[in-house]
Design a protein around this motif. Structure first.
Motif, PDB file in Angstrom:
ATOM      1  N   THR A   1       4.512   0.070  -5.005  1.00 58.52           N
ATOM      2  CA  THR A   1       3.408   0.505  -4.155  1.00 58.52           C
ATOM      3  C   THR A   1       2.203   0.894  -5.005  1.00 58.52           C
ATOM      4  O   THR A   1       2.277   0.973  -6.229  1.00 58.52           O
ATOM      5  CB  THR A   1       3.847   1.700  -3.295  1.00 58.52           C
ATOM      6  N   GLU A   2       1.104   1.155  -4.330  1.00 58.00           N
ATOM      7  CA  GLU A   2      -0.118   1.498  -5.050  1.00 58.00           C
ATOM      8  C   GLU A   2      -0.024   2.861  -5.738  1.00 58.00           C
ATOM      9  O   GLU A   2      -0.678   3.086  -6.756  1.00 58.00           O
ATOM     10  CB  GLU A   2      -1.298   1.480  -4.078  1.00 58.00           C
TER      11      GLU A   2
ATOM     12  N   ALA B   1       0.821  -1.210   0.000  1.00 56.79           N
ATOM     13  CA  ALA B   1       0.000   0.000   0.000  1.00 56.79           C
ATOM     14  C   ALA B   1       0.857   1.262   0.000  1.00 56.79           C
ATOM     15  O   ALA B   1       0.578   2.216  -0.735  1.00 56.79           O
ATOM     16  CB  ALA B   1      -0.930  -0.013   1.214  1.00 56.79           C
TER      17      ALA B   1
END
Length: 265
Positions: A223-224, A47
């Motif tokens: 990561t997002e 995340a």
């Protein structure tokens, strides 16, 4: 009157039907800047950069679209994620980027269906992480004299984590000193990793049975969103020396030095 009501009802039905069929969102690989050029891809997504857990998904490209073949919970380095080119050795960070998967290894026999080159771990199997060694970031058997054991990993000492593993091609083809060595996709240990990506044992077996070298699989780590977003990464092979597969001199970075080729890897 009845005919007029019918004519008025038709546009409402058509409009309602159109609004009820939204387009599906594109699959993650379709939103990425690069997927490595093959028809298989692994994505490992956290995340945020400081996260130590996330999701690993393996994908096949079929009939022009990416389809998820499997998924599992994943763990990352205790130091979180950092852009691969900025990584520093011994920081327990997982390098974000897009990498190939040179070969597999394990303390246990390969899972049924494994097609990736698979090296059995013996008591003499080491991964050299000594920055002063010609074998830096290489599998070696036995440990060469210029590679200090305290600066390296005896793979057999990690029987659970390395029951099955895939080498991640981070800093591998043309190693840069102090950037990091021995980054793998392997079986979970007790918690966050020292920089690798790990998954449950069953998922690791499924990934090895799925991976097809003829489909040129890569792994994308990121990561997002943000600077380490998985959608931003590109295959660094475009900066490699033409025709070289092992050893050689790194093409970028102020600490790039020659690393001699080794028979394995």
């Amino acid at each position: 009157m009845r005919a007029a009501l019918t004519r008025l009802a038709v546009p409402a039905v058509v409009a309602g039907t159109a609004a009820a069929v939204p387009l599906p969102p594109p699959a993650l690989p379709d939103r990425m800047a690069d997927t490595g050029g093959g028809t298989q891809l692994i994505t490992a997504v956290a995340a945020t950069p400081d996260a130590t857990t996330g999701t690993l998904t393996w994908w096949d490209r079929r009939h022009g679209r990416w389809v998820a073949a499997g998924s599992a919970a994943a763990r990352f380095g205790g130091g979180g994620l950092v852009e691969g080119r900025d990584r520093v050795q011994s920081t327990s960070t997982t390098p974000a980027g897009l990498y190939d998967l040179p070969f597999a290894f394990g303390t246990e026999p390969p899972p049924p269906g494994t097609r990736t080159r698979y090296l059995p771990v013996t008591r003499d199997s080491w991964w050299c992480q000594d920055n002063a060694s010609d074998a830096y970031n290489r599998w070696v058997e036995p440990l060469p004299e210029d590679c200090a054991p305290e600066e390296s990993e005896r793979l057999a000492d990690f029987g659970k984590q390395y029951a099955h593993a895939l080498v991640i091609g981070f800093n591998y083809r043309h190693p840069v000193r102090e950037r990091g060595a021995g980054i793998f996709l392997h079986v979970n240990g007790r918690g966050a990793t020292a920089g690798c990506v790990s998954v449950p044992a069953g998922a690791m077996r499924r990934v090895l049975a799925w991976a097809d070298p003829g489909s040129h699989p890569h792994i994308a780590i990121g990561t997002e969103s943000g600077a380490t977003a998985i959608t931003r990464h590109r295959d660094p092979s475009s900066t490699w020396l033409p025709g070289r597969r092992d050893g050689g001199t790194a093409t970028t970075g102020p600490t790039a030095v020659p690393v001699h080729p080794r028979p394995i890897g």
